[in-house]
Design an enzyme around this catalytic site. Structure first.
Site, short mmCIF file in Angstrom:
data_model
loop_
_atom_site.label_atom_id
_atom_site.label_comp_id
_atom_site.label_asym_id
_atom_site.label_seq_id
_atom_site.Cartn_x
_atom_site.Cartn_y
_atom_site.Cartn_z
N ARG A 1 54.72 31.05 -21.82
CA ARG A 1 54.41 29.63 -22.02
C ARG A 1 52.97 29.46 -22.47
O ARG A 1 52.07 30.11 -21.93
CB ARG A 1 54.62 28.88 -20.69
CG ARG A 1 56.01 28.29 -20.56
CD ARG A 1 56.29 27.81 -19.18
NE ARG A 1 55.24 26.95 -18.62
CZ ARG A 1 55.28 26.44 -17.40
NH1 ARG A 1 56.30 26.68 -16.61
NH2 ARG A 1 54.30 25.68 -16.96
N LYS B 1 58.61 27.93 -7.84
CA LYS B 1 59.46 26.72 -7.65
C LYS B 1 60.70 26.79 -8.54
O LYS B 1 61.80 26.52 -8.08
CB LYS B 1 58.67 25.44 -7.97
CG LYS B 1 57.53 25.15 -7.02
CD LYS B 1 56.95 23.76 -7.25
CE LYS B 1 56.35 23.58 -8.64
NZ LYS B 1 55.15 24.41 -8.89
#
Ligand code: ADP
Length: 215
Positions: free
Chosen positions: A161, A13
């Site tokens: 992350r 995305k």
């Protein structure tokens, strides 16, 4: 245009949003990026969101909806936006509808990026992101940077992350199935849904997305 992007974590995305926003001249609004910016600036909102994000859970609606609304009300979003990561459950989708209706606006399309779970897990496990810009995304085997740990685009530091660790990814996928997937039917019922495959080259997916949005 006002567009919502949906799809599981790792569907791409963020990558697609950066290209589409540029092609369509609308701002890319990512609630994940907004939360991460708040966390790195140690704001009160960031402090409240952090534990939920680290666990791969949704940040509560009372925090998320206000933050998303504030961002959508900025002047650069007056003529359109591409939402990435919001809404992420039906109550956020309803809040977005109410917000747009109040402003005399509506969504034009919801782009659903489809990819199977095994692929998503592989993508996330090797994902590395630039500290300067989360749209600069690499993958240790699929899209390695020229120099280990350094962003090809801007020279920034690449990092993994915290919520991309394997245990957290499983929970994020679970959360996606139970809480986010229901918005697909919600938007299908409104006739807004455009589903495309998120497999293959980044440019091919962008082309598919542009074609789907033109329909
Ligand atoms: P991904 O799409 O790869 O899961 P994001 O950067 O969009 O990553 O989101 C990371 C995390 O930020 C989510 O797991 C969640 O904790 C939080 N978050 C982002 N958007 C929302 C939202 N709309 N509602 C609740 N939490 C959110």
């Amino acid at each position: 245009m006002r567009i919502v992007l949906v799809g599981p974590p790792g569907a791409g995305k963020g990558t697609q949003a950066a290209f589409l926003a540029k092609n369509l001249s609308i701002p890319h609004i990512s609630t994940g990026d907004l939360f991460r910016a708040n966390i790195s600036q140690n704001t009160e909102l960031g402090q409240r969101a952090k534990a939920f994000m680290d666990a791969g859970d949704l940040v509560p609606d009372e925090i998320t909806i206000g933050m998303a609304k504030d961002r959508m009300e900025q002047p650069d979003a007056a003529n359109g936006f591409l939402l990435d990561g919001f809404p992420r459950n039906v109550s956020q989708a309803e809040a977005l509808d109410a917000m747009l209706t109040d402003a005399g606006m509506k969504l034009d399309a919801v782009l659903d990026l489809e990819v199977e779970e095994d692929e998503v897990v592989k993508r996330i496990a090797g994902r590395r992101i630039c500290r300067n810009d989360s749209a600069h995304v690499f993958h240790v085997s699929y899209a390695p940077p020229k120099t280990d740990g350094v962003c090809d685009t801007c020279g920034g530091e690449l990092y993994q992350r915290g919520d991309d660790s394997e245990g957290t990814v499983r929970n994020r996928l679970e959360v996606y199935h139970t809480q986010t997937e229901p918005i697909i039917d919600y938007y299908k019922a409104q006739g807004l849904l455009r589903t495309i495959s998120a497999l293959g080259d980044v440019q091919d997916v962008t082309q598919r997305a542009m074609d789907a949005l033109k329909k």
